[in-house]
Write an enzyme that holds these catalytic residues in place. Structure first.
Site, PDB file in Angstrom:
ATOM      1  N   CYS A  42       1.809   7.931  13.012  1.00 28.07           N
ATOM      2  CA  CYS A  42       2.089   9.027  13.925  1.00 28.07           C
ATOM      3  C   CYS A  42       1.711   8.525  15.314  1.00 28.07           C
ATOM      4  O   CYS A  42       0.618   8.021  15.509  1.00 28.07           O
ATOM      5  CB  CYS A  42       1.198  10.194  13.501  1.00 28.07           C
ATOM      6  SG  CYS A  42       1.092  11.517  14.676  1.00 28.07           S
TER       7      CYS A  42
ATOM      8  N   ASN B 194       0.802  -1.223   0.000  1.00 34.83           N
ATOM      9  CA  ASN B 194       0.000   0.000   0.000  1.00 34.83           C
ATOM     10  C   ASN B 194       0.836   1.274   0.000  1.00 34.83           C
ATOM     11  O   ASN B 194       0.354   2.324  -0.377  1.00 34.83           O
ATOM     12  CB  ASN B 194      -0.950   0.010   1.197  1.00 34.83           C
ATOM     13  CG  ASN B 194      -0.245  -0.293   2.492  1.00 34.83           C
ATOM     14  OD1 ASN B 194       0.322  -1.372   2.668  1.00 34.83           O
ATOM     15  ND2 ASN B 194      -0.241   0.650   3.405  1.00 34.83           N
TER      16      ASN B 194
ATOM     17  N   THR C  91     -25.525  -9.870  11.077  1.00 35.72           N
ATOM     18  CA  THR C  91     -26.505  -9.690  10.001  1.00 35.72           C
ATOM     19  C   THR C  91     -25.826  -9.119   8.768  1.00 35.72           C
ATOM     20  O   THR C  91     -25.055  -8.157   8.862  1.00 35.72           O
ATOM     21  CB  THR C  91     -27.627  -8.742  10.472  1.00 35.72           C
ATOM     22  OG1 THR C  91     -28.267  -9.341  11.596  1.00 35.72           O
ATOM     23  CG2 THR C  91     -28.639  -8.484   9.376  1.00 35.72           C
TER      24      THR C  91
END
Ligand code: PLP
Length: 423
Positions: free
Chosen positions: A344, A165, A251
């Site tokens: 951070c 990423n 659900t």
């Protein structure tokens, strides 16, 4: 209905790897389903109608990704799918083979994989092995081979992301599967950044489990899937109503699932064309950054040398003498939204674990910026970045010099425990 997603706000949005706009078709599907009532587990006609939507969505997701419908487990996104894969596979394996305590993960995984693995070490006696990567962030396959040759019969699972990423490096997932196979070790891959950018075929990959999420590919946030081979020993993490083969109770969110399936189908269908567009823009961005800021260092594989090693929509640079956060905020003021890719902690920027694993010195790693492109990205976005960048870098360098002349950098505060992690 157009298939072009709406561009996010004014300015140049270059953070599609964090989240990308929903496509109009995905929004339409989502809204249409919000007007329907019915729990897919209910037996009456409204429930059966919702169930039909869920099952058609399951078929669509499976068809787009080379999986069987029964291999699709709907979840609330990438983090949940990764947790289910790491914890569920570890517990599943340990039930039958208690000596398998080792979890092998690449050192550049997203925190959604790393943190559950470390949590398992802290709470359930797992042993973590961080597999090294090279200076482009690519897994060291020899290190994996050596690890398995030494202790393959103690390994519960391996998790190696499909694409990183931060620096966009594509991992040799198929080779990992081949290396693991003789040892009977299940392999999971976090393909959150890969689906819709590079070809992803679950069956052809040989993987046992694969993570994807909606909001990185034009679907809603808060929905995703874990693809898991039938018969895979997967202990549930969530317990309750027994939905999703009893592996993931809760659900089912019919509107989100339908919208997710529409987005997956669209992203995979348009992938080749989009990838070409994104790679063209990305190359323009890489050339432009190098020309505008000669000291900038591209991290990850050089797409101008071999585009096959990197995600088409990703570029990542470090800017010597700058703090990534300064660059981010200065660019934001100039209407360009980017990401540092690093965490951070207690208000203090931390250098990225991905860059450190690639051998980037800590000081250089502090000046990192990720630029990620998506379906709405344009030449104008890239140009806006390139116009703003030289001045922004000069100001960030001046600020960096001033702070290293003082003492403030790296001082941590004990008054706050906030942690901000990159998407
Ligand atoms: C590689 C990777 N894995 C997992 C995640 C988490 O996905 P989600 O935001 O759907 O929980 C992200 C999101 O940034 C990611 O980039």
């Amino acid at each position: 209905m157009t298939s072009t997603p709406a561009a996010p706000g004014a300015g140049a949005y270059l953070d599609h790897a964090a989240t990308t706009p929903m496509s109009p078709a995905a929004i339409e599907a989502f809204v249409a389903e919000l007007t329907a009532t019915g729990n897919p587990s209910s037996l009456h006609s409204a429930g059966r109608a919702a169930r039909r939507v869920v099952e058609e969505s399951r078929e669509a997701v499976a068809a787009a990704l080379g999986a069987r419908p029964s291999e699709v487990i709907f979840t609330a996104g990438g983090t949940e799918s990764d947790n289910l894969a790491i914890k569920g596979l570890f517990w599943g394996r340990r039930t039958t083979e208690p000596r398998r305590r080792r979890i092998l993960v690449s050192a550049v995984e997203h925190h959604a994989v790393l943190d559950p693995a470390f949590w398992m070490a802290e709470h359930t006696g797992a042993e973590i092995v961080l597999l090294p990567v090279d200076d482009e962030g690519r897994l060291d396959l020899d290190a994996l081979r050596a690890e398995l040759a030494a202790k393959g019969d103690e390994v519960a699972l391996i998790s190696v992301m499909w694409a990183n990423n931060e620096v966009g490096t594509i991992q040799p997932v198929q080779e990992v599967v081949q290396i693991a196979r003789p040892y009977g070790i299940p392999v999971h891959s976090d393909a959150v950044q890969a689906v819709g950018q590079v070809p992803v075929d679950f069956t052809a990959s040989g993987l046992d489990a694969l993570t994807l999420t909606g909001h990185k590919l034009g679907g809603p946030v808060g929905v995703g899937a874990l693809l898991a081979k039938r018969g895979l020993p997967l202990t549930p993490v969530l317990h309750g109503g027994g939905q999703e083969r009893g592996v993931r109770s809760g659900t089912l969110d019919t509107p989100a699932i339908r919208s997710f399936a529409v987005a997956v189908t669209e992203a995979v269908g348009a992938r080749a064309e989009r990838a070409e567009h994104l790679a063209g823009l990305r190359d323009e961005l890489v050339r432009g950054v190098r020309a505008a800021v000669p000291g900038a260092v591209l991290r990850g594989p050089d797409p101008l040398v071999d585009p096959s090693r990197r995600l088409p929509g990703n570029a990542h640079f470090t800017f010597p003498g700058c703090e990534g956060d300064s660059l981010l905020y200065l660019l934001d003021s100039a209407g360009v939204q980017t990401s540092t890719g690093s965490a951070c902690q207690a208000g203090v920027p931390q250098p990225s674990h991905v860059l450190l694993a690639m051998g980037v010195p800590e000081d250089d790693a502090r000046g990192a910026l990720r630029f990620s492109l998506g379906a709405t990205s344009t030449h104008a976005d890239v140009q806006r970045l390139l116009d703003a960048l030289p001045q922004v870098v000069a100001r960030a360098q001046a600020a960096g010099l001033a702070s290293s002349a003082g003492t403030s950098r790296g001082v941590s505060s004990t008054t706050t425990s906030t942690t901000r992690r990159p998407a």
